[in-house]
Design a protein around this motif. Sequence first.
Motif, PDB file in Angstrom:
ATOM      1  N   THR A   1      30.904  27.756  36.728  1.00  0.00           N
ATOM      2  CA  THR A   1      31.508  27.452  35.429  1.00  0.00           C
ATOM      3  C   THR A   1      32.145  28.710  34.860  1.00  0.00           C
ATOM      4  O   THR A   1      31.568  29.802  34.912  1.00  0.00           O
ATOM      5  N   VAL A   2      33.353  28.557  34.340  1.00  0.00           N
ATOM      6  CA  VAL A   2      34.080  29.672  33.736  1.00  0.00           C
ATOM      7  C   VAL A   2      33.563  29.873  32.315  1.00  0.00           C
ATOM      8  O   VAL A   2      33.596  28.959  31.493  1.00  0.00           O
ATOM      9  N   THR A   3      33.072  31.073  32.029  1.00  0.00           N
ATOM     10  CA  THR A   3      32.537  31.364  30.693  1.00  0.00           C
ATOM     11  C   THR A   3      33.530  32.095  29.803  1.00  0.00           C
ATOM     12  O   THR A   3      33.411  32.065  28.576  1.00  0.00           O
ATOM     13  N   GLN A   4      34.524  32.740  30.415  1.00  0.00           N
ATOM     14  CA  GLN A   4      35.503  33.493  29.617  1.00  0.00           C
ATOM     15  C   GLN A   4      36.761  33.732  30.438  1.00  0.00           C
ATOM     16  O   GLN A   4      36.683  33.956  31.651  1.00  0.00           O
ATOM     17  N   VAL A   5      37.893  33.665  29.779  1.00  0.00           N
ATOM     18  CA  VAL A   5      39.174  34.016  30.392  1.00  0.00           C
ATOM     19  C   VAL A   5      39.820  35.101  29.541  1.00  0.00           C
ATOM     20  O   VAL A   5      40.045  34.909  28.348  1.00  0.00           O
ATOM     21  N   THR A   6      40.082  36.247  30.150  1.00  0.00           N
ATOM     22  CA  THR A   6      40.701  37.363  29.436  1.00  0.00           C
ATOM     23  C   THR A   6      42.058  37.655  30.055  1.00  0.00           C
ATOM     24  O   THR A   6      42.160  37.926  31.252  1.00  0.00           O
ATOM     25  N   VAL A   7      43.100  37.588  29.219  1.00  0.00           N
ATOM     26  CA  VAL A   7      44.454  37.940  29.652  1.00  0.00           C
ATOM     27  C   VAL A   7      44.862  39.200  28.905  1.00  0.00           C
ATOM     28  O   VAL A   7      45.096  39.174  27.702  1.00  0.00           O
ATOM     29  N   ARG A   8      44.907  40.322  29.600  1.00  0.00           N
ATOM     30  CA  ARG A   8      45.246  41.590  28.960  1.00  0.00           C
ATOM     31  C   ARG A   8      46.749  41.797  28.854  1.00  0.00           C
ATOM     32  O   ARG A   8      47.211  42.509  27.977  1.00  0.00           O
TER      33      ARG A   8
ATOM     34  N   ARG B   1      40.037  40.223  43.253  1.00  0.00           N
ATOM     35  CA  ARG B   1      38.764  40.804  43.652  1.00  0.00           C
ATOM     36  C   ARG B   1      37.635  40.049  42.963  1.00  0.00           C
ATOM     37  O   ARG B   1      37.776  39.578  41.833  1.00  0.00           O
ATOM     38  N   ILE B   2      36.517  39.964  43.637  1.00  0.00           N
ATOM     39  CA  ILE B   2      35.283  39.463  43.039  1.00  0.00           C
ATOM     40  C   ILE B   2      34.437  40.679  42.669  1.00  0.00           C
ATOM     41  O   ILE B   2      34.093  41.489  43.525  1.00  0.00           O
ATOM     42  N   LEU B   3      34.118  40.798  41.385  1.00  0.00           N
ATOM     43  CA  LEU B   3      33.399  41.962  40.882  1.00  0.00           C
ATOM     44  C   LEU B   3      32.309  41.520  39.914  1.00  0.00           C
ATOM     45  O   LEU B   3      32.369  40.411  39.364  1.00  0.00           O
ATOM     46  N   PRO B   4      31.299  42.369  39.667  1.00  0.00           N
ATOM     47  CA  PRO B   4      30.361  42.083  38.578  1.00  0.00           C
ATOM     48  C   PRO B   4      31.110  41.972  37.264  1.00  0.00           C
ATOM     49  O   PRO B   4      32.072  42.707  37.017  1.00  0.00           O
ATOM     50  N   ALA B   5      30.665  41.059  36.419  1.00  0.00           N
ATOM     51  CA  ALA B   5      31.399  40.767  35.189  1.00  0.00           C
ATOM     52  C   ALA B   5      31.462  41.942  34.219  1.00  0.00           C
ATOM     53  O   ALA B   5      32.307  41.958  33.321  1.00  0.00           O
ATOM     54  N   ASP B   6      30.584  42.928  34.376  1.00  0.00           N
ATOM     55  CA  ASP B   6      30.567  44.046  33.431  1.00  0.00           C
ATOM     56  C   ASP B   6      31.364  45.260  33.910  1.00  0.00           C
ATOM     57  O   ASP B   6      31.316  46.327  33.278  1.00  0.00           O
ATOM     58  N   VAL B   7      32.100  45.134  35.013  1.00  0.00           N
ATOM     59  CA  VAL B   7      32.916  46.259  35.480  1.00  0.00           C
ATOM     60  C   VAL B   7      34.094  46.456  34.533  1.00  0.00           C
ATOM     61  O   VAL B   7      34.871  45.528  34.299  1.00  0.00           O
ATOM     62  N   PRO B   8      34.248  47.657  33.949  1.00  0.00           N
ATOM     63  CA  PRO B   8      35.342  47.886  32.997  1.00  0.00           C
ATOM     64  C   PRO B   8      36.699  47.712  33.671  1.00  0.00           C
ATOM     65  O   PRO B   8      36.852  48.014  34.864  1.00  0.00           O
TER      66      PRO B   8
ATOM     67  N   ASP C   1      44.742  45.853  35.618  1.00  0.00           N
ATOM     68  CA  ASP C   1      43.860  44.680  35.680  1.00  0.00           C
ATOM     69  C   ASP C   1      44.278  43.741  34.551  1.00  0.00           C
ATOM     70  O   ASP C   1      43.930  43.962  33.382  1.00  0.00           O
ATOM     71  N   HIS C   2      45.032  42.693  34.883  1.00  0.00           N
ATOM     72  CA  HIS C   2      45.689  41.887  33.858  1.00  0.00           C
ATOM     73  C   HIS C   2      44.931  40.621  33.460  1.00  0.00           C
ATOM     74  O   HIS C   2      45.044  40.171  32.318  1.00  0.00           O
ATOM     75  N   VAL C   3      44.188  40.032  34.399  1.00  0.00           N
ATOM     76  CA  VAL C   3      43.502  38.768  34.108  1.00  0.00           C
ATOM     77  C   VAL C   3      42.091  38.805  34.694  1.00  0.00           C
ATOM     78  O   VAL C   3      41.903  39.202  35.844  1.00  0.00           O
TER      79      VAL C   3
ATOM     80  N   ASP D   1      47.674  43.822  39.309  1.00  0.00           N
ATOM     81  CA  ASP D   1      49.062  43.707  39.763  1.00  0.00           C
ATOM     82  C   ASP D   1      49.897  44.845  39.170  1.00  0.00           C
ATOM     83  O   ASP D   1      50.433  44.735  38.067  1.00  0.00           O
ATOM     84  N   PRO D   2      50.042  45.962  39.898  1.00  0.00           N
ATOM     85  CA  PRO D   2      50.785  47.108  39.364  1.00  0.00           C
ATOM     86  C   PRO D   2      52.230  46.786  39.003  1.00  0.00           C
ATOM     87  O   PRO D   2      52.749  47.287  38.009  1.00  0.00           O
ATOM     88  N   ARG D   3      52.886  45.970  39.789  1.00  0.00           N
ATOM     89  CA  ARG D   3      54.311  45.712  39.539  1.00  0.00           C
ATOM     90  C   ARG D   3      54.544  44.503  38.631  1.00  0.00           C
ATOM     91  O   ARG D   3      55.661  44.278  38.187  1.00  0.00           O
ATOM     92  N   ARG D   4      53.544  43.723  38.412  1.00  0.00           N
ATOM     93  CA  ARG D   4      53.607  42.549  37.535  1.00  0.00           C
ATOM     94  C   ARG D   4      54.665  41.530  37.970  1.00  0.00           C
ATOM     95  O   ARG D   4      55.297  40.880  37.149  1.00  0.00           O
ATOM     96  N   PHE D   5      54.836  41.378  39.292  1.00  0.00           N
ATOM     97  CA  PHE D   5      55.734  40.350  39.807  1.00  0.00           C
ATOM     98  C   PHE D   5      54.979  39.075  40.165  1.00  0.00           C
ATOM     99  O   PHE D   5      55.582  38.103  40.612  1.00  0.00           O
ATOM    100  N   GLY D   6      53.677  39.093  40.004  1.00  0.00           N
ATOM    101  CA  GLY D   6      52.877  37.906  40.279  1.00  0.00           C
ATOM    102  C   GLY D   6      52.884  36.958  39.101  1.00  0.00           C
ATOM    103  O   GLY D   6      53.626  37.134  38.132  1.00  0.00           O
TER     104      GLY D   6
END
Length: 270
Positions: free
Chosen positions: A22-29, A79-86, A91-93, A107-112
């Motif tokens: 289950t998705v608990t949070q979606v962050t779009v930076r 990437r799959i990472l622990p949720a508390d990794v800064p 890191d956009h989403v 995504d460094p170039r933001r073409f995705g």
Amino acid sequence: MPELPEVEVSRMGITPHVVGQTVTQVTVRNPSLRWPVPAELQLLQGQTIRGVSRRAKYLLLETDAGFAIIHLGMSGSLRILPADVPPAKHDHVDVVLASGEMLRYNDPRRFGAWLWQEHDSEHPVLSKLGPEPLSEGFNTAYVIDKAKGKRTVIKQFIMDNQVVVGVGNIYANESLFSAGIHPQAPAGSLSPERLHLLVDEIKSVLQKAITQGGTTLKDFKQSDGKPGYFAQELQVYGKAGKPCPRCGQLLNEVKIGQRATVYCSECQRL
């Protein structure tokens, strides 16, 4: 740029971690990717991810509310990472999961892209795509029919997403070399026997690349951070001026559709 094998490897890598979660949070930076990230992406929150599929080079996260569509662009990675990794730069989403892990998009170039599709509709980016290259729908009879009368050179023909999806520049170079077909041969000039061989080689090259974890050139890494190893198997791509692995003659390079195309004038005939 991640091509179909790299995207498929990403799908396989993230699936065990996200399906059933289950998705608990979606962050779009950064909402300014190739296209603006739609507000509907927040519909993921509270939803259970039912599956992860791939169409061409798009990944689809399926939920009861709809599908999140992901494209890695030129330099994107998941990437799959622990949720508390800064978050780090680019890191956009983040899609945070009840398991305590998260799916992170860099995504460094933001073409995705991150897009949204309702269950009862098909997003425009998916609506005109040809068959998957590893599917039964991509077969000799289909290619013969599509190539009939075409003066388009064969390399551009097999890279046309309305003909077949996911045969990007790297794998077009490799498949044409394996099939012994000159990349500038008109698609409609090739015999059924040569088109049959090309179909077989496209399937073989892509499957081998998937099995070996994708091709690491500059930006791609698998979801676990390990590189792909198919780059070690490349026969011609990126090897202009080096000896042909079959005959020893120096490999040539031309631009076709603004893309580097490497071939052997001895082993690949028109």
